[in-house]
Design a protein around this motif. Structure first.
Motif, PDB file in Angstrom:
ATOM      1  N   UNK A 180      -2.056  10.303  27.230  1.00  0.00           N
ATOM      2  CA  UNK A 180      -0.907   9.414  27.026  1.00  0.00           C
ATOM      3  C   UNK A 180       0.219   9.770  27.986  1.00  0.00           C
ATOM      4  N   UNK A 181       0.463  11.062  28.193  1.00  0.00           N
ATOM      5  CA  UNK A 181       1.479  11.475  29.158  1.00  0.00           C
ATOM      6  C   UNK A 181       1.119  10.997  30.558  1.00  0.00           C
ATOM      7  N   UNK A 182      -0.164  11.071  30.906  1.00  0.00           N
ATOM      8  CA  UNK A 182      -0.619  10.566  32.207  1.00  0.00           C
ATOM      9  C   UNK A 182      -0.269   9.094  32.371  1.00  0.00           C
ATOM     10  N   UNK A 183      -0.605   8.308  31.354  1.00  0.00           N
ATOM     11  CA  UNK A 183      -0.380   6.862  31.416  1.00  0.00           C
ATOM     12  C   UNK A 183       1.106   6.549  31.543  1.00  0.00           C
ATOM     13  N   UNK A 184       1.932   7.217  30.742  1.00  0.00           N
ATOM     14  CA  UNK A 184       3.366   6.930  30.738  1.00  0.00           C
ATOM     15  C   UNK A 184       4.021   7.338  32.049  1.00  0.00           C
ATOM     16  N   UNK A 185       3.714   8.536  32.539  1.00  0.00           N
ATOM     17  CA  UNK A 185       4.287   8.969  33.819  1.00  0.00           C
ATOM     18  C   UNK A 185       3.885   8.020  34.946  1.00  0.00           C
ATOM     19  N   UNK A 186       2.606   7.725  34.985  1.00  0.00           N
ATOM     20  CA  UNK A 186       2.054   6.906  36.077  1.00  0.00           C
ATOM     21  C   UNK A 186       2.654   5.504  36.077  1.00  0.00           C
ATOM     22  N   UNK A 187       2.690   4.883  34.906  1.00  0.00           N
ATOM     23  CA  UNK A 187       3.199   3.517  34.828  1.00  0.00           C
ATOM     24  C   UNK A 187       4.708   3.465  35.091  1.00  0.00           C
ATOM     25  N   UNK A 236      11.930  12.514  43.620  1.00  0.00           N
ATOM     26  CA  UNK A 236      11.303  13.566  42.830  1.00  0.00           C
ATOM     27  C   UNK A 236      10.067  13.032  42.106  1.00  0.00           C
ATOM     28  N   UNK A 237      10.155  11.803  41.607  1.00  0.00           N
ATOM     29  CA  UNK A 237       9.007  11.185  40.948  1.00  0.00           C
ATOM     30  C   UNK A 237       7.862  10.962  41.930  1.00  0.00           C
ATOM     31  N   UNK A 238       8.194  10.703  43.188  1.00  0.00           N
ATOM     32  CA  UNK A 238       7.166  10.511  44.218  1.00  0.00           C
ATOM     33  C   UNK A 238       6.394  11.804  44.468  1.00  0.00           C
ATOM     34  N   UNK A 239       7.093  12.923  44.430  1.00  0.00           N
ATOM     35  CA  UNK A 239       6.419  14.224  44.548  1.00  0.00           C
ATOM     36  C   UNK A 239       5.405  14.394  43.422  1.00  0.00           C
ATOM     37  N   UNK A 240       5.796  14.013  42.197  1.00  0.00           N
ATOM     38  CA  UNK A 240       4.883  14.081  41.064  1.00  0.00           C
ATOM     39  C   UNK A 240       3.673  13.191  41.304  1.00  0.00           C
ATOM     40  N   UNK A 241       3.919  11.991  41.801  1.00  0.00           N
ATOM     41  CA  UNK A 241       2.838  11.030  42.030  1.00  0.00           C
ATOM     42  C   UNK A 241       1.809  11.559  43.025  1.00  0.00           C
ATOM     43  N   UNK A 242       2.271  12.168  44.084  1.00  0.00           N
ATOM     44  CA  UNK A 242       1.355  12.735  45.079  1.00  0.00           C
ATOM     45  C   UNK A 242       0.575  13.889  44.472  1.00  0.00           C
ATOM     46  N   UNK A 243       1.282  14.745  43.758  1.00  0.00           N
ATOM     47  CA  UNK A 243       0.651  15.939  43.192  1.00  0.00           C
ATOM     48  C   UNK A 243      -0.405  15.585  42.155  1.00  0.00           C
ATOM     49  N   UNK A 244      -0.235  14.459  41.480  1.00  0.00           N
ATOM     50  CA  UNK A 244      -1.201  14.025  40.459  1.00  0.00           C
ATOM     51  C   UNK A 244      -2.213  13.023  41.008  1.00  0.00           C
ATOM     52  N   UNK A 245      -2.129  12.710  42.305  1.00  0.00           N
ATOM     53  CA  UNK A 245      -3.143  11.881  42.924  1.00  0.00           C
ATOM     54  C   UNK A 245      -3.031  10.395  42.675  1.00  0.00           C
TER      55      UNK A 245
END
Length: 475
Positions: A48-55, A116-125
């Motif tokens: 659920x955390x994956x889905x929420x962060x990603x979306x 900062x959110x973009x860094x997260x996006x790259x790190x999580x693929x």
């Protein structure tokens, strides 16, 4: 012969694995689109955390301004009404001051959070490293040429032209607080994209140019008495609004003290921030002591979120005896406890539905808190509190997603706010509310942004200069 055959087979398998890995790596590098999800039943907490962060990140990826790459302030395509309310005392209805901005308005602070959110996006693929870096270079190149005042950027900027979008005649120039969020994001990305490839080195150089150029001391107006929030090219310091605390601007003092070229003194920090009448609290609410802030039961929860997107509060103390882990957690617990008490008897409030902070309401943009409670919950309040109250934040997340998802879940994550009392559900998403959701959930999960930002030598020097102690700060 058998040995040769086995060796040949092993080579074939190795080549196949290598080719598959290269293909997968290339696919990640080329990722440019993130598909949205609806409500997916029976997700684990992690999923659920994956889905929420990603979306939620889609707001910064798919709705970035096409010319500049900056984060748009919000996703309405019509003019939006903003009601800014800085509360000095409790009252039932907020004093409203209305401003309107068009769809080209981009948020400088929100852009820093989006970076900062973009860094997260790259790190999580979710997106490719090279693709994301192109966007960040686009942003940096645009900002280098955009309106800037002694290295400090305005609050709002036209994403197509780079021109300042003023609040009013006096507030039409530099905003040191919003710039501190931008620089926090830029320095975090610089630490992440730290390779030796030409694009990464180019980005590092661009960020360093911006960091070196930011003249934080200019906003002291030539003394160590106050640090001023605004400066106007046509009106100077006429707005006369010092950055005093405790509120969302602690990061502004940390960035200002960390500058390698234009650092403020500790005396200025003490005079303008620590010695202000609104800095300390010390009262107990619902069994929790609130060390800082003059708001009754604490102010909006973004006070405990914006600064701490980069600054790790765990183990962070200062020479005034403040424990910032206690501050961030207790403010959040008090906010939740107030919603559970629900003294105004609003529909929907409870242990699983809490969180008062600044955001959209049926009255426009309002800084919601126990002193200004209009019955409006902002999902970002509980979700950006994951590092402090993970169990309670997860309860709220599941409630928002599974119980209210048909009303507030959309292609950019959760809508900005809702009031079950009035059957009102926002249709908007705001950069400064969406960004902290992605970043603070990631800090809870991996501490990624804290590790990147707190490892910066300039930041460590700035913290030490102001009297902070942390596991990140070298003695």
């Amino acid at each position: 012969m058998k040995k040769i055959f086995c060796c040949a087979m092993a080579c074939c398998v190795l080549l196949a694995i290598t080719a598959s890995a290269q293909k997968k790596k290339a696919a990640v590098a080329e990722k440019t689109s993130i598909a949205p999800f609806g409500i997916i039943p029976k997700l684990s907490d992690s999923a659920l955390l994956d889905v929420v962060q990603r979306q939620t990140f889609r707001f910064f990826w798919h709705y970035a301004h096409p010319v500049s790459g900056l984060a748009r302030e919000r996703d309405n395509t019509v003019k939006a009404e903003y009601y800014w309310d800085y509360i000095n005392e409790a009252y039932d209805e907020p004093n409203l001051s209305k401003h309107t901005f068009g769809p080209e308005a981009c948020a400088i602070g929100g852009t820093g959070m989006g970076i900062m959110a973009t860094v997260v996006a790259v790190n999580r693929g979710w997106v490719g490293r090279d693709t994301a870096l192109k966007l960040l270079i686009k942003i940096a190149d645009f900002l280098i040429k955009a309106d800037c005042y002694h290295g400090i950027y305005p609050h709002f900027m036209n994403g197509a032209t780079g021109k300042t979008i003023p609040f009013d005649r006096v507030d039409n120039g530099a905003d040191i607080v919003e710039t501190s969020y931008l620089m926090m994001g830029m320095l975090t990305a610089k630490a992440y994209f730290n390779g030796k490839s030409l694009p990464e080195r180019y980005f590092q150089k661009r960020v360093q140019q911006m960091w070196d150029a930011a003249n934080w001391t200019w906003h002291s107006n030539g003394s160590d008495k106050f640090l001023y929030w605004h400066w106007s090219p046509s009106n100077g310091f006429d707005m006369n609004f010092p950055v005093y605390g405790y509120d969302e601007a602690l990061i502004t003092y940390i960035m200002s003290a960390s500058s390698p070229t234009h650092a403020i003194s500790k005396e200025l920090y003490e005079n303008s921030w620590v010695k202000s009448s609104s800095w300390k609290n010390g009262k107990t609410y619902y069994g929790s002591v609130l060390p800082l802030g003059n708001f009754d039961k604490g102010g909006p929860l973004f006070f405990e979120q914006y600064t701490y997107m980069g600054i790790d509060p765990n183990g962070l103390t200062d020479d005034n005896g403040i424990d910032y882990a206690e501050q961030t957690r207790n403010h959040t617990l008090i906010n939740r406890a107030y919603c559970i008490e629900n003294p105004k008897h609003y529909k929907g409030y409870g242990p699983e539905c809490w969180g008062l902070t600044a955001g959209d309401s049926y009255k426009g943009y309002v800084a919601h808190c126990p002193e200004v409670d209009l019955g409006v919950i902002q999902p970002t309040a509980a979700l950006s509190s994951f590092p402090y109250t993970s169990e309670y934040s997860m309860q709220a997340l599941r409630h928002f997603y599974y119980k209210l998802g048909d009303k507030i879940w959309g292609p950019y994550g959760f809508a900005d706010g809702f009031s079950e009392q009035r059957n009102w559900y926002a249709k908007t998403h705001l950069a400064i509310d969406q960004g902290p959701i992605v970043v603070m959930i990631e800090n809870y999960r991996s501490g990624l942004l804290w590790k990147l930002f707190m490892s910066n030598p300039d930041v460590q020097k700035g913290l030490k200069k102001l009297g902070f102690k942390s596991k990140w700060v070298k003695e």
